[in-house]
Design a protein around this motif. Structure first.
Motif, short mmCIF file in Angstrom:
data_model
loop_
_atom_site.label_atom_id
_atom_site.label_comp_id
_atom_site.label_asym_id
_atom_site.label_seq_id
_atom_site.Cartn_x
_atom_site.Cartn_y
_atom_site.Cartn_z
N ALA A 166 0.83 -1.22 0.00
CA ALA A 166 0.00 0.00 0.00
C ALA A 166 0.86 1.26 0.00
O ALA A 166 0.60 2.20 -0.76
CB ALA A 166 -0.92 -0.01 1.22
N VAL A 167 1.88 1.27 0.85
CA VAL A 167 2.72 2.47 1.02
C VAL A 167 4.18 2.02 1.12
O VAL A 167 4.56 1.34 2.07
CB VAL A 167 2.35 3.23 2.31
CG1 VAL A 167 3.25 4.45 2.50
CG2 VAL A 167 0.88 3.64 2.32
N THR A 168 4.98 2.40 0.14
CA THR A 168 6.41 2.05 0.18
C THR A 168 7.21 3.32 0.42
O THR A 168 7.07 4.30 -0.32
CB THR A 168 6.87 1.44 -1.17
OG1 THR A 168 6.05 0.33 -1.48
CG2 THR A 168 8.32 0.99 -1.10
N ASN A 169 8.05 3.28 1.45
CA ASN A 169 8.98 4.38 1.70
C ASN A 169 10.38 3.95 1.33
O ASN A 169 10.72 2.76 1.43
CB ASN A 169 8.95 4.77 3.18
CG ASN A 169 7.63 5.40 3.58
OD1 ASN A 169 7.19 6.37 2.96
ND2 ASN A 169 6.98 4.85 4.59
N ASP A 170 11.23 4.90 0.96
CA ASP A 170 12.65 4.60 0.84
C ASP A 170 13.14 4.21 2.25
O ASP A 170 12.70 4.81 3.24
CB ASP A 170 13.39 5.84 0.34
CG ASP A 170 14.86 5.55 0.07
OD1 ASP A 170 15.24 5.46 -1.11
OD2 ASP A 170 15.64 5.40 1.04
N PRO A 171 14.05 3.24 2.35
CA PRO A 171 14.48 2.82 3.70
C PRO A 171 15.33 3.84 4.45
O PRO A 171 15.65 3.60 5.62
CB PRO A 171 15.29 1.55 3.45
CG PRO A 171 15.25 1.27 2.01
CD PRO A 171 14.58 2.38 1.29
N VAL A 172 15.67 4.98 3.86
CA VAL A 172 16.61 5.90 4.50
C VAL A 172 16.13 6.32 5.90
O VAL A 172 16.93 6.49 6.81
CB VAL A 172 16.88 7.13 3.59
CG1 VAL A 172 15.71 8.08 3.54
CG2 VAL A 172 18.14 7.86 4.03
N GLY A 173 14.82 6.44 6.08
CA GLY A 173 14.31 6.88 7.39
C GLY A 173 13.90 5.75 8.30
O GLY A 173 13.34 6.00 9.38
N GLY A 174 14.13 4.50 7.87
CA GLY A 174 13.84 3.36 8.73
C GLY A 174 12.38 3.28 9.15
O GLY A 174 12.06 2.98 10.30
N GLN A 175 11.47 3.52 8.23
CA GLN A 175 10.05 3.56 8.61
C GLN A 175 9.23 2.34 8.15
O GLN A 175 8.18 2.03 8.70
CB GLN A 175 9.40 4.83 8.06
CG GLN A 175 9.95 6.10 8.69
CD GLN A 175 9.73 6.13 10.19
OE1 GLN A 175 8.62 5.95 10.68
NE2 GLN A 175 10.80 6.31 10.97
N GLY A 176 9.70 1.63 7.10
CA GLY A 176 8.85 0.62 6.43
C GLY A 176 8.40 -0.51 7.35
O GLY A 176 7.20 -0.82 7.41
N ALA A 177 9.33 -1.14 8.05
CA ALA A 177 8.95 -2.27 8.92
C ALA A 177 8.14 -1.76 10.10
O ALA A 177 7.21 -2.43 10.57
CB ALA A 177 10.20 -3.00 9.41
#
Ligand SMILES: Cc1cc2nc3c(=O)[nH]c(=O)nc-3n(C[C@H](O)[C@H](O)[C@H](O)COP(=O)(O)OP(=O)(O)OC[C@H]3O[C@@H](n4cnc5c(N)ncnc54)[C@H](O)[C@@H]3O)c2cc1C
Length: 409
Positions: free
Chosen positions: A294-305
């Motif tokens: 649904a929502v993919t973030n770049d991992p740079v901010g460590g938010q996805g998991a």
């Protein structure tokens, strides 16, 4: 009994599956790979998970690694100065109020799949295509697609252009798990450089306790270097060259390191994207996207998991609240809406990290070096990105806050 089908056995799908299983729902997970294949496979993420998401795992009793994992107790921020300088121009550290931790997703996913099956859950093994979804939609009361990022369900869950400012990847990513003899911080080191970022943190991986070291390079810059890497040894050489060139104060980490194993590296370039979360199948039936689907973030901010764990909690609450009522289109929009009420701040914070830091953000990072209150507030955005909105998205308000916090010190 309500039957829920979840496509994808990842951080989002399995936490939801285990949570619903605990509440007596009949849950089927459809997984692309077996638990053993996941555990023995290549590195898949770097997953620094903060307190709120860890709490969700603790509530479900699926936090199996608290005694083994080296906690992430603090964060150190360092920003490079003019080219050629060997010390960072900004450098500060901040303890987290609650420890974070990084447990390799190969460990988590394989252990959770084993638990889910041992508790009577059904796992089917199939790489599901959009065309397969209709057959699932007729057999379940609700089908949730939690199959991670990527274009495979593009047509079903199209990009929401209004909420997706980027249409291309903003970073070239290279990560490796290493064993280093260099003295390390009990936490996360985050280095900002002229061509991107570097981070290091302790990880409990399939290889035991190691350090994850990652580089996020601006596309086309001298840190966009991972295209032709042949093996992990070459990865280590490139990583050391990047540290010496752009983050020399931390070069010792790789000067005294060896790779944790031949499969302990990953590369990628991720387009941040927010999708329309309700997909209509040819039969007219509906499916709901969750997590990175649904929502993919770049991992740079460590938010996805972290947001995947939040999605699992939020969707579970919506499913329980629905009781015996149909999981219709309105339910799906509301379930996503409740999740997005929080996730939008993670996405805004994360997308801002991908842009060149504006004056007020640089001023915030510099002030954090002398004003502990500012360091504390900034560091805790990673565990609660809701605090980003109304602060760093507002240059005038942030500068006013910096002046006030400085006076209070
Ligand atoms: C390099 C890197 C570093 C990261 N670092 C962090 C971090 O520090 N902190 C953080 O919070 N997040 C981080 N993330 C992001 C995090 O890993 C993801 O956001 C999170 O795993 C998303 O969970 P998910 O369950 O939605 O998807 P996934 O974890 O991708 O799980 C999806 C699952 O679905 C399966 N699947 C895929 N397609 C199909 C199909 N067609 N049929 C059946 N099964 C399928 C996959 O095999 C997988 O098991 C990082 C990601 C990367 C790539």
């Amino acid at each position: 009994m309500r039957r829920i089908g979840i496509i994808g056995a990842g951080q989002a799908g399995l936490v939801l599956a285990l949570g619903l299983q605990k509440r007596g729902y009949e849950v089927t997970v459809v997984a692309e790979k077996t638990a053993d294949e996941v555990r023995q496979g290549r590195l898949i993420s770097n997953q620094c998970v903060f307190h709120p998401a860890l709490q969700r795992e603790r509530e479900l009793g699926i936090n199996f690694w608290d005694d083994e994992v080296q906690p992430v107790e603090e964060v150190a921020f360092k920003a490079a100065g003019a080219p050629g300088t060997t010390e960072p121009v900004i450098s500060w550290g901040q303890k987290f109020d609650h420890q974070a931790q990084s447990v390799d997703q190969r460990v988590k996913v394989s252990d959770w799949m084993t638990l889910f099956e041992a508790q009577g859950g059904e796992i089917r093994y199939q790489k599901v295509t959009p065309a397969d979804l209709d057959s699932y939609a007729v057999s379940f009361d609700l089908v949730i697609v939690a199959a991670g990022r990527g274009p495979q369900f593009d047509a079903l869950f199209p990009r929401n252009a209004e909420l997706s400012p980027y249409s291309e990847p903003q970073r070239a990513i290279g990560i490796a798990y290493v064993r280093t003899k260099h003295p390390m911080l009990p936490g996360l080191t985050f280095n900002l450089g002229p061509f991107g970022e570097n981070f290091v943190l302790p990880v409990l991986s399939v290889q035991g306790n190691v350090h994850g070291i990652g580089f996020f390079g601006l596309p086309g810059s001298p840190m966009d270097v991972w295209q032709d890497v042949k093996d992990i040894d070459q990865h280590m050489e490139i990583g050391l060259r990047l540290l010496r060139s752009y983050f020399p104060w931390d070069a010792g980490i790789l000067e005294e390191a060896e790779p944790a194993g031949p499969l302990e590296a990953l590369y990628g370039a991720i387009t941040p994207i927010v999708r329309h979360p309700v997909g209509k199948l040819p039969s007219g039936k509906l499916v709901l996207a969750m997590g990175d689907t649904a929502v993919t973030n770049d991992p740079v901010g460590g938010q996805g998991a972290n947001m995947a764990a939040h999605a699992a909690r939020s969707y579970q609450e919506a499913i329980l609240a629905q009781g015996d009522k149909e999981f219709d289109e309105q339910f799906m929009h509301e379930a996503f809406g409740k999740y997005w009420a929080v996730a939008q701040h993670a996405t805004a914070f994360n997308n801002a990290l991908l842009a060149p830091p504006p004056e007020h953000v640089l001023a915030t990072l510099a002030t954090a070096q002398r004003v502990p209150e500012v360091a504390h507030r900034f560091a805790h955005l990673f565990e609660n990105p809701v605090g980003y909105t109304g602060w760093l998205d507002n240059p005038a308000a942030s500068m006013k806050y910096l002046a006030e916090a400085t006076v209070r010190t």
